[in-house]
Design a protein around this motif. Structure first.
Motif, PDB file in Angstrom:
ATOM      1  N   PHE A 182       8.049  25.293  60.232  1.00  0.00           N
ATOM      2  CA  PHE A 182       8.317  25.884  61.548  1.00  0.00           C
ATOM      3  C   PHE A 182       7.020  26.182  62.290  1.00  0.00           C
ATOM      4  CE2 PHE A 182       9.286  29.428  64.427  1.00  0.00           C
ATOM      5  CZ  PHE A 182      10.365  28.897  65.108  1.00  0.00           C
ATOM      6  N   TRP A 183       5.993  26.547  61.556  1.00  0.00           N
ATOM      7  CA  TRP A 183       4.717  26.923  62.152  1.00  0.00           C
ATOM      8  C   TRP A 183       3.857  25.707  62.482  1.00  0.00           C
ATOM      9  CZ3 TRP A 183      -0.166  28.744  59.229  1.00  0.00           C
ATOM     10  CH2 TRP A 183      -1.119  29.209  60.138  1.00  0.00           C
ATOM     11  N   LEU A 184       3.898  24.687  61.614  1.00  0.00           N
ATOM     12  CA  LEU A 184       2.971  23.569  61.743  1.00  0.00           C
ATOM     13  C   LEU A 184       3.616  22.247  62.138  1.00  0.00           C
ATOM     14  CD1 LEU A 184       0.882  24.174  58.486  1.00  0.00           C
ATOM     15  CD2 LEU A 184       0.229  24.810  60.814  1.00  0.00           C
ATOM     16  N   ARG A 185       4.907  22.245  62.460  1.00  0.00           N
ATOM     17  CA  ARG A 185       5.583  20.956  62.619  1.00  0.00           C
ATOM     18  C   ARG A 185       5.016  20.116  63.754  1.00  0.00           C
ATOM     19  NH1 ARG A 185      11.605  22.220  65.042  1.00  0.00           N
ATOM     20  NH2 ARG A 185      11.005  23.637  66.725  1.00  0.00           N
ATOM     21  N   ARG A 186       4.421  20.745  64.771  1.00  0.00           N
ATOM     22  CA  ARG A 186       3.818  19.976  65.855  1.00  0.00           C
ATOM     23  C   ARG A 186       2.525  19.301  65.417  1.00  0.00           C
ATOM     24  NH1 ARG A 186       7.853  18.961  69.210  1.00  0.00           N
ATOM     25  NH2 ARG A 186       8.974  20.867  69.786  1.00  0.00           N
ATOM     26  N   ARG A 187       1.935  19.788  64.328  1.00  0.00           N
ATOM     27  CA  ARG A 187       0.671  19.226  63.846  1.00  0.00           C
ATOM     28  C   ARG A 187       0.799  18.599  62.465  1.00  0.00           C
ATOM     29  NH1 ARG A 187      -2.815  24.514  64.191  1.00  0.00           N
ATOM     30  NH2 ARG A 187      -0.756  25.378  63.765  1.00  0.00           N
ATOM     31  N   ALA A 188       1.963  18.728  61.847  1.00  0.00           N
ATOM     32  CA  ALA A 188       2.146  18.223  60.485  1.00  0.00           C
ATOM     33  C   ALA A 188       2.121  16.698  60.474  1.00  0.00           C
ATOM     34  CB  ALA A 188       3.461  18.739  59.908  1.00  0.00           C
ATOM     35  N   ASN A 189       1.500  16.127  59.452  1.00  0.00           N
ATOM     36  CA  ASN A 189       1.475  14.683  59.298  1.00  0.00           C
ATOM     37  C   ASN A 189       2.344  14.273  58.118  1.00  0.00           C
ATOM     38  OD1 ASN A 189      -0.006  15.447  57.067  1.00  0.00           O
ATOM     39  ND2 ASN A 189      -1.977  14.796  57.911  1.00  0.00           N
ATOM     40  N   ALA A 190       2.324  12.980  57.821  1.00  0.00           N
ATOM     41  CA  ALA A 190       3.184  12.464  56.758  1.00  0.00           C
ATOM     42  C   ALA A 190       2.891  13.129  55.423  1.00  0.00           C
ATOM     43  CB  ALA A 190       3.002  10.949  56.641  1.00  0.00           C
ATOM     44  N   LEU A 191       1.616  13.443  55.167  1.00  0.00           N
ATOM     45  CA  LEU A 191       1.245  14.009  53.877  1.00  0.00           C
ATOM     46  C   LEU A 191       1.913  15.366  53.651  1.00  0.00           C
ATOM     47  CD1 LEU A 191      -0.459  13.081  51.516  1.00  0.00           C
ATOM     48  CD2 LEU A 191      -2.384  14.344  52.461  1.00  0.00           C
ATOM     49  N   PHE A 192       2.057  16.158  54.712  1.00  0.00           N
ATOM     50  CA  PHE A 192       2.723  17.455  54.582  1.00  0.00           C
ATOM     51  C   PHE A 192       4.168  17.268  54.127  1.00  0.00           C
ATOM     52  CE2 PHE A 192       5.668  20.472  56.559  1.00  0.00           C
ATOM     53  CZ  PHE A 192       5.253  21.657  55.975  1.00  0.00           C
ATOM     54  N   TYR A 193       4.876  16.353  54.779  1.00  0.00           N
ATOM     55  CA  TYR A 193       6.283  16.132  54.428  1.00  0.00           C
ATOM     56  C   TYR A 193       6.417  15.516  53.033  1.00  0.00           C
ATOM     57  CZ  TYR A 193       7.281  17.124  59.317  1.00  0.00           C
ATOM     58  OH  TYR A 193       7.391  17.741  60.544  1.00  0.00           O
ATOM     59  N   ILE A 194       5.474  14.656  52.672  1.00  0.00           N
ATOM     60  CA  ILE A 194       5.519  14.035  51.349  1.00  0.00           C
ATOM     61  C   ILE A 194       5.309  15.080  50.258  1.00  0.00           C
ATOM     62  CG2 ILE A 194       4.296  12.440  49.822  1.00  0.00           C
ATOM     63  CD1 ILE A 194       3.694  10.771  52.380  1.00  0.00           C
ATOM     64  N   VAL A 195       4.297  15.941  50.439  1.00  0.00           N
ATOM     65  CA  VAL A 195       4.032  16.989  49.449  1.00  0.00           C
ATOM     66  C   VAL A 195       5.223  17.940  49.355  1.00  0.00           C
ATOM     67  CG1 VAL A 195       2.583  18.985  48.920  1.00  0.00           C
ATOM     68  CG2 VAL A 195       1.528  16.852  49.686  1.00  0.00           C
ATOM     69  N   GLY A 196       5.767  18.334  50.526  1.00  0.00           N
ATOM     70  CA  GLY A 196       6.921  19.233  50.518  1.00  0.00           C
ATOM     71  C   GLY A 196       8.109  18.631  49.800  1.00  0.00           C
ATOM     72  N   ALA A 197       8.413  17.371  50.100  1.00  0.00           N
ATOM     73  CA  ALA A 197       9.540  16.710  49.441  1.00  0.00           C
ATOM     74  C   ALA A 197       9.298  16.564  47.946  1.00  0.00           C
ATOM     75  CB  ALA A 197       9.776  15.337  50.073  1.00  0.00           C
ATOM     76  N   GLY A 198       8.060  16.224  47.568  1.00  0.00           N
ATOM     77  CA  GLY A 198       7.750  16.067  46.146  1.00  0.00           C
ATOM     78  C   GLY A 198       7.920  17.360  45.370  1.00  0.00           C
ATOM     79  N   ILE A 199       7.492  18.477  45.953  1.00  0.00           N
ATOM     80  CA  ILE A 199       7.648  19.775  45.283  1.00  0.00           C
ATOM     81  C   ILE A 199       9.121  20.111  45.104  1.00  0.00           C
ATOM     82  CG2 ILE A 199       7.276  22.260  45.545  1.00  0.00           C
ATOM     83  CD1 ILE A 199       4.636  21.608  46.950  1.00  0.00           C
ATOM     84  N   ILE A 200       9.903  19.945  46.173  1.00  0.00           N
ATOM     85  CA  ILE A 200      11.328  20.280  46.094  1.00  0.00           C
ATOM     86  C   ILE A 200      12.045  19.374  45.105  1.00  0.00           C
ATOM     87  CG2 ILE A 200      13.483  20.297  47.403  1.00  0.00           C
ATOM     88  CD1 ILE A 200      11.873  21.194  49.830  1.00  0.00           C
ATOM     89  N   TYR A 201      11.741  18.074  45.138  1.00  0.00           N
ATOM     90  CA  TYR A 201      12.414  17.149  44.231  1.00  0.00           C
ATOM     91  C   TYR A 201      12.029  17.387  42.769  1.00  0.00           C
ATOM     92  CZ  TYR A 201      14.577  14.315  47.870  1.00  0.00           C
ATOM     93  OH  TYR A 201      15.354  13.874  48.900  1.00  0.00           O
TER      94      TYR A 201
END
Length: 354
Positions: free
Chosen positions: A181-200
């Motif tokens: 919510f805080w960084l989504r305007r600046r988040a890149n693919a690596l942020f989403y990849i790391v987040g998904a990897g942690i959750i999975y």
């Protein structure tokens, strides 16, 4: 102490494939799941790119609700989802035969397959640096497998351990949601990849727990909570993955998932589930070294991936419904234009020019 007794002590500590041959059934199932994951990722990535193009909205900052609905209408994305579903089935079947810290890392083989597929489709031939990064990812993960195959063992998961996993997962989801919510305007693919990897990583652990409890007939309220958390975690991770497809190549997404996902699952297996309780300290040093190699490979691939390097040669292009200029690769933009040509412009009366 003589050499013979030392060897005998080490042999007594060895578990895994040497004491439990059924683990060998889980390995080919995990490899088959990796193949489905590779093709599924490629098809889903294609579907996300098409939806992003057709809606004229940049999905790199988070897919909108309309884009998520449009994904269901894309045959390529649906086909990829079916393949990923088959990959999950194979992985769950593998988990029913083999320990978590052995099955999870085998997904790294999907990185090699996805890299070859993406190179063939996108025309971005892997460079020496990107190949070295992939070698670090795969080498680090397979070093994990080698150690885990020797020392991995199954242990019943207690209610206290399960509650600990659920609490940690809740904290992780809240933390990642706040960062998004805080960084989504600046988040890149690596942020989403790391987040998904942690959750999975947590999702895989919960799946293993649910399978074990169903096999033992221990299906009570805490198992139901696990199933709910499993579904919720899968949904959040899937959203992160689809957004990552909108801002990064599929093999980079798979690289992050096949490295971060198993590392998180292995940390849970080591710290909470005690799946390597009999391993000597040297094995844990090996785990750490292998993990550092694999993570370094992901960051190197994120920096030197040929498609990302190509995208860094940017020109202003019109993207999005707000009319604000964005940037993109000349090569990719031209390729997309050939596949999905823009509709003809219309005058004020809504008529197409002759």
């Amino acid at each position: 102490m003589d050499a013979a007794s030392t060897i005998g002590d080490v042999t007594d500590q060895l578990v895994g494939v040497f004491d439990d041959p059924k683990i060998l059934i889980g390995i080919p199932l995990a490899l088959l799941g990796a193949v489905f994951m590779s093709f599924g990722a490629q098809y889903q990535h294609r579907g996300v790119q098409k939806v992003e193009r057709l809606t004229q909205v940049n999905g790199g900052n988070g897919l909108t609700g309309a884009q998520l609905v449009n994904l269901l209408r894309r045959p390529s994305w649906v086909a990829g989802t079916v393949m990923l579903g088959l990959a999950i089935v194979c992985q769950l079947a593998a988990l029913s035969f083999a320990p978590l810290i052995l099955v999870q890392p085998l997904g790294a083989i999907s990185l090699v397959i996805t890299t070859l597929l993406n190179a063939r489709i996108s025309g971005h031939t892997p460079t020496k640096r990107s190949i070295s990064a992939i070698a670090l990812c795969v080498g680090g993960i397979f070093l994990f497998v080698t150690i885990a195959a020797i020392y991995a063992t199954e242990t019943p998961v207690s209610d206290a351990q399960l509650v600990t996993i659920l609490v940690i997962l809740a904290v992780v989801v809240v933390a990642l949601g706040s960062l998004w919510f805080w960084l989504r305007r600046r988040a890149n693919a690596l942020f989403y990849i790391v987040g998904a990897g942690i959750i999975y990583g947590f999702v895989a652990t919960l799946a293993k727990v649910v399978i074990s409890r169903i096999q033992s007939g221990d299906f009570e309220w805490l198992t139901v909570v696990c199933v709910v958390a499993l579904i919720a975690g899968t949904a959040v991770g899937a959203y992160f993955v689809q957004t990552a497809y909108a801002s990064g190549p599929p093999d980079l997404v798979i690289a992050g998932l096949t490295v971060i996902d198993p590392i998180v699952a292995i940390i849970i297996g080591l710290a909470v589930l005690q799946e390597a309780a009999t391993a000597p300290w040297g094995a844990f040093v090996g785990f750490g070294f292998a993990g550092l190699l694999a993570i370094a490979g992901v960051f190197q691939l994120a920096r030197y991936h040929p498609q990302i390097v190509s995208d860094s040669q940017e020109i202003p292009i019109q993207r999005g419904s707000d009319g604000q200029p964005s940037t993109g690769s000349i090569r990719i933009t031209e390729a997309v234009s050939r596949v999905w040509p823009d509709p003809p412009t219309r005058d004020r009366d809504g008529r197409s020019p002759r």
